[in-house]
Design a protein around this motif. Sequence first.
Motif, mmCIF file in Angstrom:
data_model
loop_
_atom_site.group_PDB
_atom_site.id
_atom_site.type_symbol
_atom_site.label_atom_id
_atom_site.label_comp_id
_atom_site.label_asym_id
_atom_site.label_seq_id
_atom_site.Cartn_x
_atom_site.Cartn_y
_atom_site.Cartn_z
ATOM 1 N N ALA A 21 33.747 25.327 72.686
ATOM 2 C CA ALA A 21 34.961 25.899 72.034
ATOM 3 C C ALA A 21 35.077 27.368 72.674
ATOM 4 C CB ALA A 21 34.764 26.022 70.482
ATOM 5 N N LEU A 22 36.324 27.973 72.603
ATOM 6 C CA LEU A 22 36.744 29.235 72.780
ATOM 7 C C LEU A 22 35.974 30.234 71.815
ATOM 8 C CD1 LEU A 22 40.539 29.234 74.136
ATOM 9 C CD2 LEU A 22 38.144 29.123 75.606
ATOM 10 N N GLY A 23 35.613 31.259 72.550
ATOM 11 C CA GLY A 23 35.117 32.427 71.654
ATOM 12 C C GLY A 23 35.730 33.658 71.816
ATOM 13 N N GLU A 24 35.145 34.708 71.353
ATOM 14 C CA GLU A 24 35.758 36.220 71.387
ATOM 15 C C GLU A 24 34.814 36.955 72.277
ATOM 16 O OE1 GLU A 24 37.997 38.513 71.488
ATOM 17 O OE2 GLU A 24 38.569 37.847 69.307
ATOM 18 N N SER A 25 35.793 37.853 73.333
ATOM 19 C CA SER A 25 34.925 38.614 73.873
ATOM 20 C C SER A 25 34.814 39.752 73.108
ATOM 21 C CB SER A 25 36.021 38.998 75.213
ATOM 22 O OG SER A 25 36.016 38.166 76.140
ATOM 23 N N TYR A 26 33.486 40.378 73.056
ATOM 24 C CA TYR A 26 32.879 41.611 72.468
ATOM 25 C C TYR A 26 32.688 42.728 73.401
ATOM 26 C CZ TYR A 26 32.190 38.125 68.615
ATOM 27 O OH TYR A 26 32.061 37.039 67.730
ATOM 28 N N GLN A 27 32.923 43.869 72.516
ATOM 29 C CA GLN A 27 32.168 45.235 72.983
ATOM 30 C C GLN A 27 31.334 45.886 72.303
ATOM 31 O OE1 GLN A 27 35.912 47.912 72.917
ATOM 32 N NE2 GLN A 27 35.998 47.820 70.638
ATOM 33 N N GLY A 28 30.979 45.042 71.151
ATOM 34 C CA GLY A 28 29.982 45.636 70.068
ATOM 35 C C GLY A 28 29.731 44.170 69.331
ATOM 36 N N GLN A 29 28.696 44.208 68.566
ATOM 37 C CA GLN A 29 28.244 43.238 67.826
ATOM 38 C C GLN A 29 29.195 42.917 66.813
ATOM 39 O OE1 GLN A 29 24.496 43.273 65.418
ATOM 40 N NE2 GLN A 29 24.460 41.048 65.810
ATOM 41 N N GLY A 30 29.946 41.710 66.741
ATOM 42 C CA GLY A 30 31.069 41.670 65.855
ATOM 43 C C GLY A 30 32.210 42.260 66.443
ATOM 44 N N THR A 31 32.339 43.087 67.197
ATOM 45 C CA THR A 31 33.586 43.926 67.372
ATOM 46 C C THR A 31 34.194 43.335 68.646
ATOM 47 O OG1 THR A 31 32.456 45.801 66.587
ATOM 48 C CG2 THR A 31 34.705 46.137 67.805
ATOM 49 N N SER A 32 35.490 42.867 68.603
ATOM 50 C CA SER A 32 36.247 42.165 69.737
ATOM 51 C C SER A 32 36.675 43.251 70.757
ATOM 52 C CB SER A 32 37.372 41.277 69.254
ATOM 53 O OG SER A 32 38.284 42.164 68.559
ATOM 54 N N VAL A 33 37.086 42.839 71.926
ATOM 55 C CA VAL A 33 37.559 43.745 72.877
ATOM 56 C C VAL A 33 39.148 44.266 72.547
ATOM 57 C CG1 VAL A 33 36.293 43.037 74.711
ATOM 58 C CG2 VAL A 33 38.506 42.090 74.446
ATOM 59 N N PRO A 34 39.569 45.294 72.738
ATOM 60 C CA PRO A 34 40.910 45.849 72.448
ATOM 61 C C PRO A 34 42.173 44.921 73.481
ATOM 62 C CG PRO A 34 39.988 47.394 73.698
ATOM 63 C CD PRO A 34 39.031 46.290 73.379
ATOM 64 N N TRP A 35 42.366 43.828 72.826
ATOM 65 C CA TRP A 35 43.378 43.022 73.671
ATOM 66 C C TRP A 35 44.932 43.822 73.843
ATOM 67 C CZ3 TRP A 35 41.801 38.801 76.296
ATOM 68 C CH2 TRP A 35 40.640 38.083 75.974
ATOM 69 N N ASN A 36 45.491 43.684 74.966
ATOM 70 C CA ASN A 36 46.700 43.898 74.922
ATOM 71 C C ASN A 36 47.913 43.118 74.463
ATOM 72 O OD1 ASN A 36 45.869 46.285 76.506
ATOM 73 N ND2 ASN A 36 46.109 45.234 78.648
ATOM 74 N N PRO A 37 48.547 43.482 73.557
ATOM 75 C CA PRO A 37 49.617 42.327 72.822
ATOM 76 C C PRO A 37 50.378 41.944 74.028
ATOM 77 C CG PRO A 37 49.223 44.518 71.623
ATOM 78 C CD PRO A 37 48.546 44.786 72.815
ATOM 79 N N PRO A 38 50.611 40.432 73.873
ATOM 80 C CA PRO A 38 50.357 39.574 72.725
ATOM 81 C C PRO A 38 49.177 38.806 73.127
ATOM 82 C CG PRO A 38 51.884 38.361 74.352
ATOM 83 C CD PRO A 38 51.542 39.768 74.796
ATOM 84 N N PHE A 39 48.217 39.120 73.954
ATOM 85 C CA PHE A 39 46.995 38.451 74.302
ATOM 86 C C PHE A 39 45.908 38.669 73.110
ATOM 87 C CE2 PHE A 39 48.858 39.729 78.236
ATOM 88 C CZ PHE A 39 49.242 38.415 78.792
ATOM 89 N N ASN A 40 44.946 37.454 73.098
ATOM 90 C CA ASN A 40 44.020 37.403 72.382
ATOM 91 C C ASN A 40 42.775 36.522 72.866
ATOM 92 O OD1 ASN A 40 44.999 34.855 71.297
ATOM 93 N ND2 ASN A 40 46.380 35.971 70.389
#
Length: 617
Positions: free
Chosen positions: A231-250
């Motif tokens: 499955a797709l997962g989240e890109s992290y910059q820290g444990q449990g913290t997602s990267v700051p996506w540029n809208p409208p991306f996620n």
Amino acid sequence: MKKIYQLIPILVLLFTSLHSQAAHVVGADVSYTCTSTPGVYKVTLKVYRNCAEANLCTGCSNPTPNGNTTGCTTSSAGFSTPIAGVDSPFAGQSFGTYTLAAVSGANGYDIIQTCNATTAKTICTNCNTRTAGTVSPGIELYIFEGNVNLTALPSACCKVALGFGFCCRNSAITIFTPGNFYTEAIVDRCITPCNSAPIFTNEALAVVCAGADVIYNLGATDPDGDSLSYALGESYQGQGTSVPWNPPFNANYPFNYLGAPNRNAPYPAGLRVDPITGDVIFRPQGVFVSNLVIEVKQWKLVGGVRVNVGTTRRDVQFQTALCANNLPPRIKIYRSGVLQTGQEFSVCAGLQICLHIVAQDQSQTSPSAIIADTTDLTWNNPGQFNPAMANATWFPAYLASQRGVQGPIADSFHFCWTPPVSAARDMPHTFTVKGVDRFCPLPASAIRGINIKVVDIPRPIISTIDNLCGNRVLRFQLSNSNAIVLNASASQWQIEQTPGTGTFVNIAAPTFAGGGPNNGSINYRFTQAGTYKIRLKLNSTLPSPTGCPSLDSAFIINKEPLKVTASNGYNCIASPVTMKAQASGGNRLANLAYYEFFLGGISSSNSIKGAPIGLSV
């Protein structure tokens, strides 16, 4: 035919400005393997470095083959390696850190393979062992390993995250603001037997052509034979913290693709991750640099229930280019000479499956002329990691020594496998194939996962119980994971008509009373002593994966010869006993008198014939 040499200027521009930046991490993944010591795991971290940046390890200043990285550790490379609980009440609780060392002789490997490593080199120096070229991007692989001891953790803390955090992501990323990089693997240390993570056999970078269909696969294989889901997962910059996506991306819309942002748009639109094969399929639009995370969960059968026993992740970077003169090859699969529309197949345990696989390069006449190139096809040899596939074969569909003279241009191989009974399960066995063209300087490729589900052929087991007097209870039990329903009236018990002749006769249909559809029995009385062969013919039809026979034609189950002896010294209920009268004194035969004895008395329907003087059995 080899196409015209062409650099990819857009990607060159993306990387040439990064030399002064600290950012360098393109992607990473982690795996773990059980050791002989309970609670201790061998952990492997793979880090993919942007060669436009500084060396990952300071030890690379010494230009020795493969780089002098013996003194490099995750600590000296600036990596944070935390251990944290996953499930409540330990979720997020820190249990310290650990250190891994660089694997000597395995670092600085350039994963971007050009058509000619002498005339078309990437910008990588491979730990200062060579002069950099001009082809970009250039990505080097670094491997760190070491043992991690988890025995000191609370006994109730089962699922543990082995994290890796470091600075910084590749600053060429265009879809989110690049910052710190973090990834992790989750190990269930309470599962018995100890569980190892899957191994990814394909590298973590993809340079793809805008507007051309992409199929990417991790090439994951599990050393324990566990089932895997994707499955797709989240890109992290820290444990449990997602990267700051540029809208409208996620995380579910990590870059532009045909049909975006609808992941489930009709093919060829959408962004699909096949949960079984792991294929990631999309058609990228425009030029971008972004990361996509694929999460792989391991499932083990515990008490008849699938249990998640671990999770691994790959944070992989996709970069697009405007490929004016090249398209990636396509993987075509044939079975029994018929082109298949999918890549999922079924076969019965013990029966062979063969596939003919072709890497077919694409040509195009409009908008510009593209000529199909020569291709090369490889597989990830799953037998190295999956013992059930150890006897799988992979051989060319041509004379390899003559290919350069008479072709074929499109590389093709035969895959064959006869799965053992132990390979039967509800989840498929997977391997990947990779087709690469010979475009210069950067060849295009396609990777595809192929799934084979092994159907558990029902296996009856015959047993016998001695009821004396030649009576036997014949039973069978059916190992039947696919819930095949038997046809009781058409199934037959068969026994040799006369011992040793090999001539069988039907004696009865199995009686399923009290046993359900998967168990049956009969009570059979032998009338003659001897050694008999017994067999059972079951009738049903499997739910028809290709190549599976019906029970009616394929399953005659033979029991080892059954020895039947004459009754001696005892009698059974309702079994007649013959007695004779004999005159006393002269041992002279008198009139024969026949009695039928029943347990508890003499039959009233039979009387003594003659006047016996004495009786003997």
